[in-house]
Scaffold this motif. Sequence first.
Motif, PDB file in Angstrom:
ATOM      1  N   GLY A  86       0.806  -1.217   0.000  1.00 43.42           N
ATOM      2  CA  GLY A  86       0.000   0.000   0.000  1.00 43.42           C
ATOM      3  C   GLY A  86       0.838   1.266   0.000  1.00 43.42           C
ATOM      4  O   GLY A  86       2.026   1.250   0.308  1.00 43.42           O
ATOM      5  N   GLY A  87       0.181   2.362  -0.346  1.00 42.12           N
ATOM      6  CA  GLY A  87       0.825   3.671  -0.267  1.00 42.12           C
ATOM      7  C   GLY A  87       1.577   4.085  -1.512  1.00 42.12           C
ATOM      8  O   GLY A  87       2.123   3.256  -2.227  1.00 42.12           O
ATOM      9  N   ASP A  88       1.573   5.392  -1.761  1.00 42.67           N
ATOM     10  CA  ASP A  88       2.290   5.921  -2.924  1.00 42.67           C
ATOM     11  C   ASP A  88       3.584   6.623  -2.533  1.00 42.67           C
ATOM     12  O   ASP A  88       4.313   7.116  -3.378  1.00 42.67           O
ATOM     13  CB  ASP A  88       1.404   6.884  -3.702  1.00 42.67           C
ATOM     14  CG  ASP A  88       1.054   8.145  -2.919  1.00 42.67           C
ATOM     15  OD1 ASP A  88       1.269   8.165  -1.688  1.00 42.67           O
ATOM     16  OD2 ASP A  88       0.561   9.112  -3.543  1.00 42.67           O
ATOM     17  N   ARG A  89       3.862   6.691  -1.216  1.00 41.06           N
ATOM     18  CA  ARG A  89       5.073   7.342  -0.667  1.00 41.06           C
ATOM     19  C   ARG A  89       5.061   8.860  -0.867  1.00 41.06           C
ATOM     20  O   ARG A  89       6.089   9.513  -0.747  1.00 41.06           O
ATOM     21  CB  ARG A  89       6.357   6.753  -1.286  1.00 41.06           C
ATOM     22  CG  ARG A  89       6.515   5.250  -1.082  1.00 41.06           C
ATOM     23  CD  ARG A  89       6.577   4.878   0.386  1.00 41.06           C
ATOM     24  NE  ARG A  89       6.884   3.463   0.588  1.00 41.06           N
ATOM     25  CZ  ARG A  89       5.983   2.512   0.750  1.00 41.06           C
ATOM     26  NH1 ARG A  89       4.690   2.830   0.736  1.00 41.06           N
ATOM     27  NH2 ARG A  89       6.345   1.259   0.933  1.00 41.06           N
ATOM     28  N   ASP A  93      -2.668   6.044   0.845  1.00 38.81           N
ATOM     29  CA  ASP A  93      -3.074   4.842   0.132  1.00 38.81           C
ATOM     30  C   ASP A  93      -4.420   5.085  -0.546  1.00 38.81           C
ATOM     31  O   ASP A  93      -5.150   6.015  -0.183  1.00 38.81           O
ATOM     32  CB  ASP A  93      -3.159   3.656   1.099  1.00 38.81           C
ATOM     33  CG  ASP A  93      -3.164   2.322   0.366  1.00 38.81           C
ATOM     34  OD1 ASP A  93      -2.801   2.289  -0.827  1.00 38.81           O
ATOM     35  OD2 ASP A  93      -3.537   1.310   0.987  1.00 38.81           O
ATOM     36  N   GLU A 134      -3.197   9.123  -5.727  1.00 33.23           N
ATOM     37  CA  GLU A 134      -2.337   8.255  -4.927  1.00 33.23           C
ATOM     38  C   GLU A 134      -2.446   6.796  -5.357  1.00 33.23           C
ATOM     39  O   GLU A 134      -1.497   6.014  -5.204  1.00 33.23           O
ATOM     40  CB  GLU A 134      -2.654   8.393  -3.438  1.00 33.23           C
ATOM     41  CG  GLU A 134      -4.109   8.297  -3.072  1.00 33.23           C
ATOM     42  CD  GLU A 134      -4.840   9.631  -3.104  1.00 33.23           C
ATOM     43  OE1 GLU A 134      -5.853   9.744  -2.395  1.00 33.23           O
ATOM     44  OE2 GLU A 134      -4.399  10.541  -3.840  1.00 33.23           O
ATOM     45  N   ARG A 137      -0.288   6.586  -8.518  1.00 39.17           N
ATOM     46  CA  ARG A 137       1.122   6.674  -8.130  1.00 39.17           C
ATOM     47  C   ARG A 137       1.575   5.385  -7.438  1.00 39.17           C
ATOM     48  O   ARG A 137       2.718   4.967  -7.576  1.00 39.17           O
ATOM     49  CB  ARG A 137       1.337   7.899  -7.235  1.00 39.17           C
ATOM     50  CG  ARG A 137       1.163   9.220  -7.982  1.00 39.17           C
ATOM     51  CD  ARG A 137       1.602  10.426  -7.178  1.00 39.17           C
ATOM     52  NE  ARG A 137       1.481  11.631  -7.990  1.00 39.17           N
ATOM     53  CZ  ARG A 137       0.583  12.596  -7.801  1.00 39.17           C
ATOM     54  NH1 ARG A 137      -0.283  12.520  -6.803  1.00 39.17           N
ATOM     55  NH2 ARG A 137       0.525  13.647  -8.603  1.00 39.17           N
ATOM     56  N   LYS A 138       0.666   4.768  -6.695  1.00 32.02           N
ATOM     57  CA  LYS A 138       0.977   3.470  -6.093  1.00 32.02           C
ATOM     58  C   LYS A 138       1.226   2.448  -7.199  1.00 32.02           C
ATOM     59  O   LYS A 138       2.169   1.651  -7.120  1.00 32.02           O
ATOM     60  CB  LYS A 138      -0.156   3.003  -5.183  1.00 32.02           C
ATOM     61  CG  LYS A 138       0.026   1.581  -4.650  1.00 32.02           C
ATOM     62  CD  LYS A 138      -0.992   1.219  -3.576  1.00 32.02           C
ATOM     63  CE  LYS A 138      -2.395   1.209  -4.082  1.00 32.02           C
ATOM     64  NZ  LYS A 138      -3.362   0.748  -3.033  1.00 32.02           N
ATOM     65  N   ARG A 141       4.560   2.906  -8.658  1.00 31.60           N
ATOM     66  CA  ARG A 141       5.594   2.426  -7.729  1.00 31.60           C
ATOM     67  C   ARG A 141       5.711   0.910  -7.782  1.00 31.60           C
ATOM     68  O   ARG A 141       6.823   0.364  -7.782  1.00 31.60           O
ATOM     69  CB  ARG A 141       5.250   2.876  -6.296  1.00 31.60           C
ATOM     70  CG  ARG A 141       6.280   2.484  -5.251  1.00 31.60           C
ATOM     71  CD  ARG A 141       5.939   3.060  -3.898  1.00 31.60           C
ATOM     72  NE  ARG A 141       4.825   2.402  -3.254  1.00 31.60           N
ATOM     73  CZ  ARG A 141       4.927   1.258  -2.551  1.00 31.60           C
ATOM     74  NH1 ARG A 141       6.102   0.661  -2.439  1.00 31.60           N
ATOM     75  NH2 ARG A 141       3.872   0.736  -1.974  1.00 31.60           N
TER      76      ARG A 141
END
Length: 314
Positions: A86-89, A93, A134, A137-138, A141
Amino acid sequence: MLTFLDFEKPVAQLQAQIAELRTANAGEQIDMGDELAKLEAKSADLLKGIYASLSPWQKTQVARHPQRPHFRDYVEHAFTDFLPLGGDRYFGDDDAILGGFATLRGRQVMLIGHEKGHDTQTRLKHNFGMGKPEGYRKASRLMDLAGRFGLPVVTLVDTSGAFPGIEAEERGQAEAIARAIEACLDLPVPMVATIVGEGGSGGAVALASAERVLMFEHAIYSVISPEGCASILWRTAEKAADAAEAMKVTAQDLKELGVIDRIVPEPVGGAHRDPQSAIRYLADTIDDELGKLAGQDIVQLQKTRTDRYLAIGA
């Protein structure tokens, strides 16, 4: 309980008769097996006939059926060892776009896709499958991670489009989608994308810019929804059926136009009538495509992706 679509009313009526007959026969000593068998055969033939000649608008309704399998169903029944990431940094999320490491038929992959949810609570949680910046972007990634580990990327696309809210625009929705498309095109590993339900606008293309694009038999894929197109051209959503016809949204039309590569068959009556079989068909097809792509040169993979999209509409 199965939800019947408007054009399935004749089948629904037959099924109601079958249910009534079974209930009435439950406490009787008379054997009505032959009559039930005839009605069931008639219902099956009627369903087969209806689905053999669906219009683009009817296919749109099938693609949106609330009981159609979603991302989590494929994870549960086709993939193993799923490890969600999870998460896009950057921001947070996004539950509309899920992804992580998974195994398909003994082959490790990076699995990414849209999740719509099955009921009111989960649909709200997953924002009806409409990704936010996001989320894309996740996805970018995770694609980068797949490239680093040498894992093929598998995506399952099912969205009416990217989330159009103000907060999404404030966080750079268009840029996030463009970056996701770029990440697809630059992948140094094989990528197989499948339109499993709705493939709507840039929100779908962001996860479908692969060298092999598959599509379920009754899925749809378009730059805008039929209702949206009708509202622009005719100023009324009531012309959605005409828009769907003109836009060539079906798998059969898109295969002929070269937009997709392969049509995955669905059980008679759509994937929602027999999710297990539909999921198995798709898993077999993805595994077959990954096998064909295995070992191909990185430069050739990237060139194949670029060439296929430059050729569309030429």
